[in-house]
Every structure is written in C-alpha cells, then in structure tokens.
Design a protein around this motif. Structure first.
Motif, PDB file in Angstrom:
ATOM      1  N   ASP A   1      -2.896  18.523  -4.002  1.00  0.00           N
ATOM      2  CA  ASP A   1      -2.058  17.363  -4.284  1.00  0.00           C
ATOM      3  C   ASP A   1      -2.106  16.360  -3.131  1.00  0.00           C
ATOM      4  N   LEU A   2      -2.244  16.863  -1.910  1.00  0.00           N
ATOM      5  CA  LEU A   2      -2.349  15.978  -0.759  1.00  0.00           C
ATOM      6  C   LEU A   2      -3.673  15.218  -0.789  1.00  0.00           C
TER       7      LEU A   2
ATOM      8  N   LEU B   1      -4.134   6.416  -2.009  1.00  0.00           N
ATOM      9  CA  LEU B   1      -3.954   5.410  -0.961  1.00  0.00           C
ATOM     10  C   LEU B   1      -5.253   4.649  -0.707  1.00  0.00           C
ATOM     11  N   VAL B   2      -6.364   5.372  -0.707  1.00  0.00           N
ATOM     12  CA  VAL B   2      -7.661   4.720  -0.501  1.00  0.00           C
ATOM     13  C   VAL B   2      -7.994   3.804  -1.673  1.00  0.00           C
ATOM     14  N   GLU B   3      -7.713   4.247  -2.871  1.00  0.00           N
ATOM     15  CA  GLU B   3      -8.002   3.432  -4.047  1.00  0.00           C
ATOM     16  C   GLU B   3      -7.177   2.146  -4.031  1.00  0.00           C
ATOM     17  N   ALA B   4      -5.916   2.239  -3.611  1.00  0.00           N
ATOM     18  CA  ALA B   4      -5.075   1.048  -3.529  1.00  0.00           C
ATOM     19  C   ALA B   4      -5.647   0.045  -2.529  1.00  0.00           C
ATOM     20  N   GLU B   5      -6.118   0.549  -1.392  1.00  0.00           N
ATOM     21  CA  GLU B   5      -6.700  -0.342  -0.391  1.00  0.00           C
ATOM     22  C   GLU B   5      -8.044  -0.882  -0.853  1.00  0.00           C
TER      23      GLU B   5
ATOM     24  N   PHE C   1      -7.750   2.409   4.143  1.00  0.00           N
ATOM     25  CA  PHE C   1      -6.395   2.935   3.940  1.00  0.00           C
ATOM     26  C   PHE C   1      -5.427   2.188   4.838  1.00  0.00           C
ATOM     27  N   ASP C   2      -4.174   2.245   4.473  1.00  0.00           N
ATOM     28  CA  ASP C   2      -3.104   1.695   5.287  1.00  0.00           C
ATOM     29  C   ASP C   2      -2.714   2.757   6.306  1.00  0.00           C
ATOM     30  N   PRO C   3      -2.926   2.529   7.605  1.00  0.00           N
ATOM     31  CA  PRO C   3      -2.639   3.566   8.601  1.00  0.00           C
ATOM     32  C   PRO C   3      -1.200   4.061   8.566  1.00  0.00           C
ATOM     33  N   GLN C   4      -0.247   3.164   8.340  1.00  0.00           N
ATOM     34  CA  GLN C   4       1.150   3.583   8.306  1.00  0.00           C
ATOM     35  C   GLN C   4       1.424   4.509   7.135  1.00  0.00           C
TER      36      GLN C   4
ATOM     37  N   GLN D   1       2.566   8.407   7.542  1.00  0.00           N
ATOM     38  CA  GLN D   1       3.791   8.912   6.921  1.00  0.00           C
ATOM     39  C   GLN D   1       3.491  10.108   6.021  1.00  0.00           C
ATOM     40  N   LEU D   2       2.412  10.025   5.265  1.00  0.00           N
ATOM     41  CA  LEU D   2       2.055  11.110   4.350  1.00  0.00           C
ATOM     42  C   LEU D   2       1.776  12.404   5.103  1.00  0.00           C
TER      43      LEU D   2
END
Length: 215
Positions: A65-66, A73-77, A157-160, A164-165
C-alpha cells in the motif's frame, strides 16, 4: 602509466559499467537476493561524503500500500510537470518515467536530519551534503549494473508529501525514489535520447579552460 593502475581488463570493466549504466524504467517482477542487496548497500555506503558526514539514509519500501501511495504522488507530479511543459506536455505524458509498481525493490534515498553541526566542507557550501547523497546513489547505480540489475532514479514528487508519508523527521529530505530490479534488457542509449527528448552533449561542450566559456 601509474604503478597504481588496475590491469587493462579491470580498467575496461570499470569503464564499461560507467558506459552501460542506464536510468531504467522497464522492469520485470522478481526479487533481489538479500546478499546482493547487502552488496549494493555496502557500495552505496562507501561513497565519498563531505566531512565524512555520510548524510545518506535509505528507506526500503516493503508494504504494497505504501508503494501504491508513492506511485500516486509521482503520478500527481507527472501531471503537474506536463502542464508546466506547455506544448511539450503531451509528448512528456507519452514517456514512461518510472517503474514503481513493477520493480522488485523500491527504496527512497534521503538526506538525514540534524546536519547543522557538520560544518567541515559545508561552511560556505552547505548543499554539498546533497552531492554526497548523489555520490552514494551513483555507487549504488554502478554496482547494480555490475550485478545485472536495473535502477531508475525518480524525482517527480513533492518532497514534503513524501517526507510526511514516510515519517522523515524535520530537517530530513527525500532526494530520490529508486526503482531496482530485474530487467529484460538495458537500453542501448539513455531513454530520453532514444525518444528524441534531448541529446547528450559533447564532452568539449562541458569543458572550459581557466575561464567560463574559454576552450
């Protein structure tokens, strides 16, 4: 020739692994043997680091799941990057830019926290700790190629969000998502070059003498 040089065969092997290293995106399922994994980590840990601070930290992702959440997150970026590219956005979206769901091993390379006390070599250039992490990743990359394994560096990816994840403490910073595993073949040339996205510069274009721009 230096008395400290390796034999011709040994030198050829070193230059070959440098020449044939590729940023891989295509993987086939299959585990990486624990003993190979340990050799790769040992190679990464032997990288040079400013002030011997050894600022690299590797997080091995073993929960499905992780892995899925990192992929999201990568797909969003990736979508945001395509939007930022304007007219080249559609061409970018056709590129395969990661193998997160396919690779046998998924690691995240990060900068450690609490780096402030390390000032040797960093007083005027604190960012060289990031260069040290990059050296560790390169060691890992070359060792993986020598083992016949592919490795891909994902930076979309967004580093923040990744910090957080993965519960990275304040001051720490994710640098790369690393896809590692078995491949059917290594690319003959860098994928972005083969896809016509860009080309490799000539060595002469990157070498100046005495002053910037002078050859």
């Amino acid at each position: 020739m230096s008395a400290h040089a390796y034999s011709p065969a040994e030198r050829d092997a070193v230059y070959r692994v440098i020449r044939e290293r590729r940023d891989m995106r295509h993987f086939r399922p299959g585990p990486v043997a624990p003993e190979v994994r340990q050799r790769l980590l040992a190679a990464a840990h032997q990288a040079p680091s400013v002030g011997l601070m050894q600022p690299w930290r590797f997080i091995r992702i073993t929960q499905a799941d992780l892995r899925q959440r990192l992929h999201a997150l990568v797909e969003a970026e990736r979508i945001r990057t395509a939007e930022a590219l304007g007219e080249r956005g559609d061409a970018f979206m056709r590129l395969k830019v990661e193998g997160i769901l396919d690779c046998g091993e998924l690691w995240v390379a990060a900068l450690m926290d609490a780096r402030e006390p390390y000032i040797l070599g960093r007083r005027t250039l604190p960012e060289v700790d990031l260069a040290s992490v990059a050296c560790a990743i390169q060691n890992l990359w070359l060792a993986a190629r020598a083992e016949g394994l592919g490795l891909g560096w994902v930076s979309l990816f967004d580093p923040q969000a990744v910090a957080q994840l993965l519960d990275i403490p304040p001051g720490g910073q994710p640098v790369a998502i690393l896809c590692l595993g078995q491949v059917d073949a290594f690319y003959d040339a860098p994928m972005l070059e083969s896809e016509g996205w860009d080309r490799r510069r000539a060595v002469a274009d990157c070498l100046f003498e005495n002053q910037w721009g002078s050859s």
